[in-house]
Enzyme design. Structure first.
Site, PDB file in Angstrom:
ATOM      1  N   THR A   1       0.823  -1.211   0.000  1.00 12.66           N
ATOM      2  CA  THR A   1       0.000   0.000   0.000  1.00 12.66           C
ATOM      3  C   THR A   1       0.857   1.261   0.000  1.00 12.66           C
ATOM      4  OG1 THR A   1      -1.756   1.219   1.140  1.00 12.66           O
ATOM      5  CG2 THR A   1      -0.274  -0.035   2.535  1.00 12.66           C
ATOM      6  N   ARG A   2       0.287   2.329  -0.566  1.00 13.03           N
ATOM      7  CA  ARG A   2       0.939   3.645  -0.518  1.00 13.03           C
ATOM      8  C   ARG A   2      -0.036   4.681   0.042  1.00 13.03           C
ATOM      9  NH1 ARG A   2      -1.540   4.908  -5.703  1.00 13.03           N
ATOM     10  NH2 ARG A   2      -1.476   7.116  -5.220  1.00 13.03           N
TER      11      ARG A   2
ATOM     12  N   HIS B   1      -7.825   1.849   5.900  1.00 13.42           N
ATOM     13  CA  HIS B   1      -9.091   2.038   6.602  1.00 13.42           C
ATOM     14  C   HIS B   1      -9.713   0.661   6.864  1.00 13.42           C
ATOM     15  CE1 HIS B   1      -8.527   6.249   5.840  1.00 13.42           C
ATOM     16  NE2 HIS B   1      -8.346   5.984   4.559  1.00 13.42           N
TER      17      HIS B   1
ATOM     18  N   HIS C   1      -9.553  -2.006   4.089  1.00 12.96           N
ATOM     19  CA  HIS C   1      -8.274  -2.684   3.870  1.00 12.96           C
ATOM     20  C   HIS C   1      -8.024  -3.759   4.926  1.00 12.96           C
ATOM     21  CE1 HIS C   1      -7.877   1.432   2.200  1.00 12.96           C
ATOM     22  NE2 HIS C   1      -7.514   0.738   1.150  1.00 12.96           N
TER      23      HIS C   1
ATOM     24  N   GLY D   1      -4.420  -6.019  -6.014  1.00 13.41           N
ATOM     25  CA  GLY D   1      -5.773  -5.460  -6.009  1.00 13.41           C
ATOM     26  C   GLY D   1      -6.178  -4.943  -7.374  1.00 13.41           C
ATOM     27  N   ARG D   2      -7.335  -4.323  -7.379  1.00 11.84           N
ATOM     28  CA  ARG D   2      -7.852  -3.685  -8.587  1.00 11.84           C
ATOM     29  C   ARG D   2      -6.960  -2.484  -8.888  1.00 11.84           C
ATOM     30  NH1 ARG D   2     -11.224   0.158 -10.014  1.00 11.84           N
ATOM     31  NH2 ARG D   2     -12.756  -0.302 -11.652  1.00 11.84           N
ATOM     32  N   ASP D   3      -6.584  -2.321 -10.138  1.00  9.89           N
ATOM     33  CA  ASP D   3      -5.756  -1.185 -10.570  1.00  9.89           C
ATOM     34  C   ASP D   3      -4.494  -1.038  -9.700  1.00  9.89           C
ATOM     35  OD1 ASP D   3      -5.054   0.941 -12.175  1.00  9.89           O
ATOM     36  OD2 ASP D   3      -6.103   2.418 -10.950  1.00  9.89           O
ATOM     37  N   HIS D   4      -3.818  -2.155  -9.508  1.00 13.46           N
ATOM     38  CA  HIS D   4      -2.621  -2.182  -8.653  1.00 13.46           C
ATOM     39  C   HIS D   4      -1.556  -1.218  -9.206  1.00 13.46           C
ATOM     40  CE1 HIS D   4      -0.071  -4.532  -5.768  1.00 13.46           C
ATOM     41  NE2 HIS D   4       0.877  -3.969  -6.495  1.00 13.46           N
TER      42      HIS D   4
ATOM     43  N   GLU E   1       9.999  47.682   6.825  1.00 12.59           N
ATOM     44  CA  GLU E   1      11.112  48.244   7.611  1.00 12.59           C
ATOM     45  C   GLU E   1      11.703  47.216   8.580  1.00 12.59           C
ATOM     46  OE1 GLU E   1       9.825  51.195  10.639  1.00 12.59           O
ATOM     47  OE2 GLU E   1       7.832  50.891   9.812  1.00 12.59           O
TER      48      GLU E   1
ATOM     49  N   ILE F   1      11.798  43.932   8.184  1.00  8.00           N
ATOM     50  CA  ILE F   1      12.583  42.979   7.408  1.00  8.00           C
ATOM     51  C   ILE F   1      13.905  43.611   6.975  1.00  8.00           C
ATOM     52  CG2 ILE F   1      12.629  41.743   5.184  1.00  8.00           C
ATOM     53  CD1 ILE F   1      10.956  40.394   7.306  1.00  8.00           C
ATOM     54  N   ARG F   2      13.792  44.862   6.540  1.00  6.73           N
ATOM     55  CA  ARG F   2      15.007  45.559   6.092  1.00  6.73           C
ATOM     56  C   ARG F   2      16.028  45.672   7.222  1.00  6.73           C
ATOM     57  NH1 ARG F   2      16.631  46.567   0.867  1.00  6.73           N
ATOM     58  NH2 ARG F   2      14.821  46.220  -0.407  1.00  6.73           N
TER      59      ARG F   2
ATOM     60  N   ILE G   1       7.245  46.668  -0.307  1.00  9.59           N
ATOM     61  CA  ILE G   1       6.756  47.264  -1.558  1.00  9.59           C
ATOM     62  C   ILE G   1       6.556  46.150  -2.582  1.00  9.59           C
ATOM     63  CG2 ILE G   1       7.315  48.836  -3.459  1.00  9.59           C
ATOM     64  CD1 ILE G   1       8.949  50.504  -1.477  1.00  9.59           C
ATOM     65  N   ALA G   2       7.505  45.241  -2.673  1.00 12.86           N
ATOM     66  CA  ALA G   2       7.460  44.101  -3.603  1.00 12.86           C
ATOM     67  C   ALA G   2       7.041  44.546  -5.003  1.00 12.86           C
ATOM     68  CB  ALA G   2       6.534  43.009  -3.058  1.00 12.86           C
TER      69      ALA G   2
END
Ligand code: PPS
Length: 574
Positions: free
Chosen positions: A199-200, A204, A207, A292-295, A435, A437-438, A478-479
């Site tokens: 399984t990946r 539940h 399973h 399983g289905r669609d393994h 300011e 951040i600067r 300002i970005a």
């Protein structure tokens, strides 16, 4: 007795080469070395511990071609998946790689040497041919075909391995077993018939039911053998899944089931992958394997159709059944019948009887919104684990990122928004004003495009980290550049939501409202490269909100943002 390994004996290269470990390491330190990527590392681990028996190295051209054309190694033994070491032209020329060369293989996580490869041949694959032969189509909607064309390098290097060390793991170490360890564990438990479940995904009730049914039908014990190497992009992380598997384990009768983690890099190769998975489980000592289905299905192709039919994987393993020496237990998903409160195989549901199911997409929706997940679908313990790692939006972090001319009003709105969010108190709030951040993060930066972009990428990094931890970030630089803002969005969205607010106050108003004389000094050339005066501002094409602070009071702008956050589920009911 555990099942016989594929080809007759377990190629445990680690055990085989242990007596020469020091000598090999001393030699490897002097050799040309290659740092593996994550997928190559997964492949190497299973080559070294015998999970890929009878392989003792990366495939040479003869084995590769034979696997493509005949689903067999050159010696005739069934094998479905190419295990190749892809290298670039540069690596080959730098290492002067040719038949007889010895190369050290390194772990990308810590640069440690894991093995020495003795090169048999260097060859150039026809990737299109490989895609069609192995995955059924040369379509990059298939994750492994995408990898082949966009990640895998152009040349393959075949050769045998000498083992120095297995990659170290630091998570769930107690649940990771090599084939030899798992075989010893089965022996200790007196397990002679073991059905492995691949399984990946989280597990539940359905399973648990289907594995118990498989065990009952074949008188087996159950090995939950989930892949924790590489799975399909977008899958639930393995940390969460392993917590789920541990909880599920307690739902089996005492002594019936065990858990072991498989460090496999899946290819999502459907039928060929199922065959490969069966061979690997045989090497780990299992006698039975659930297909399983669609393994190992990769989903839809670029035309919106399934890559493989739902039973293609079961059909292919059935075709090789006599040569496999592991009994494949085909299984359809079980369905929940509310009338009798039980799970039964989907194909045994009598006509007209109502069944219930919750798809993966629906489960993700419920996790995202916090909508209830019924007990018939999963165990309460599993639900708690899933909700811890998928909190509803009301508990997730987010970033509100302002952009606009200097003095546009963005800073006032940002501060007012922080007050408003703090009043709600749902999560810690961090204010990253330009300011601050600067002075704190970017004090050495100026205002060239490069420096501004770097400034924004630092803000994005911090915002992303805080968002990941569930906080709210309000950033207001300002970005001025669209590309940098888009990049910031990408960084933050890896962790949570990102809302861009453009405070589109016209430049004239920003200037009029400036009592500090900053704009005036910029106009006089005393400040160079000032945004809007002699430096560009690119208005965002698609902000989440655009407001003009010269026309709208701060409180109303804040309310507009609050309404958006509420609509998206980030604030409000807790
Ligand atoms: S950016 O472009 O997003 O990196 O700019 P930001 O970090 O928001 O910086 C704005 C503050 O720097 C002062 N300043 C300048 N802004 C724009 N252009 C130039 N050339 C410039 N030189 C200095 C600007 O007045 C802002 O200061 P604070 O202290 O935030 O008001």
């Amino acid at each position: 007795m555990a099942n016989t390994p594929h080809g007759g004996s377990l190629k445990d290269l680690i055990a085989r080469d242990l007596p020469r470990q020091a000598e090999l390491l001393a030699e490897a330190e002097k050799l040309y070395s290659i740092v593996l990527n994550e997928r190559q590392l997964c492949d190497l681990e299973l080559l070294l511990n015998g999970g890929f028996s009878p392989l003792e190295g990366f495939m040479n051209k003869a084995d590769y071609e034979s696997v493509l054309d005949n689903v067999r190694l050159a010696n005739g033994l069934v094998w479905s998946m190419p295990i190749t070491l892809d290298l670039s032209e540069k690596q080959i020329s730098d290492g002067k790689l040719q038949a007889g060369s010895r190369v050290a293989l390194r772990n990308p996580q810590n640069d440690g040497i894991l093995a020495i490869l003795t090169v048999q041949d260097v060859y150039t694959p026809d990737k299109k041919r490989e895609a069609i032969a192995i995955f059924g189509a040369d379509d990059v909607a298939h994750p492994a075909v995408h990898y082949l064309h966009n990640v895998a390098k152009d040349h393959y290097v075949g050769g045998s391995l000498e083992a120095i060390s297995l990659p170290a793991h630091y998570d769930y170490v107690e649940t990771r077993y090599t084939p030899a360890e798992l075989r010893a564990y089965f022996k200790k438990l007196n397990w002679t018939r073991v059905v492995a479940f691949q399984t990946r995904n989280p597990m539940h009730r359905a399973h648990r039911e289907l594995t118990v049914r498989a065990a009952r039908s074949r008188q087996c014990n159950v090995l939950i053998h989930p892949v924790v190497g590489m799975t399909k992009p977008g899958d639930i992380d393995h940390f969460t899944r392993v917590r789920v598997y541990k909880a599920i384990l307690r739902k089996y009768p005492q002594g019936m089931a065990a858990l072991s983690l498989l460090p496999l890099a899946m290819r999502m190769g459907g039928p060929r992958e199922a065959l490969w998975h069966a061979i690997i489980r045989k090497n780990f000592g299992c006698t039975h394997f659930i297909v399983g289905r669609d393994h190992a299905g990769p989903g839809k192709n670029s035309q919106g159709k399934d890559f493989y039919g739902p039973y293609d994987a079961q059909d292919l393993v059935a075709k090789y059944k006599d040569e496999l020496d592991i009994e494949v237990v085909p299984f359809q998903m079980v369905a929940y019948v509310p009338e009798t409160d039980e799970y039964i195989p989907a194909d045994e549901v009598p006509e007209g009887v109502k069944t219930l199911n919750i798809s993966g997409t629906e489960l993700r929706r419920r996790l995202r919104t916090g909508a209830p997940i019924p007990d018939w679908f999963t165990y309460p313990e599993v639900q708690i684990i899933l909700r811890e790692s998928h909190p509803p939006r009301s508990k997730q972090g987010f970033t509100v990122f302002f952009t606009g001319y200097w003095n546009s009003g963005a800073a006032e709105v940002a501060q007012a928004l922080q007050m408003s969010l703090n009043q709600g108190g749902q999560r810690p709030t961090t204010l990253l004003l330009g300011e601050t951040i600067r002075s704190e993060l970017s004090s050495e930066l100026g205002f060239s495009k490069r420096d501004r972009d770097l400034n924004i990428s630092r803000i994005a990094f911090v915002a992303g980290e805080i968002t990941k931890s569930g906080g709210a970030v309000i950033a207001a630089p300002i970005a001025p550049y669209e590309a940098a803002r888009n990049e910031a969005r990408k960084v933050v969205e890896k962790a949570g939501a990102f809302f861009l607010v453009h405070v589109a106050t016209p430049l004239d108003d920003c200037i009029k409202r400036d009592r500090s004389g900053t704009y005036e000094r910029a106009k006089q050339g005393l400040i160079k490269g000032f945004t809007g005066i002699d430096d560009p501002y690119e208005a965002p094409e698609k902000p989440d909100i655009r407001v003009d602070a010269s026309k709208m009071p701060v409180s109303q702008i804040v309310h507009e943002i609050i309404l958006l956050l509420e609509k998206e589920g980030y604030i409000g009911e807790r």
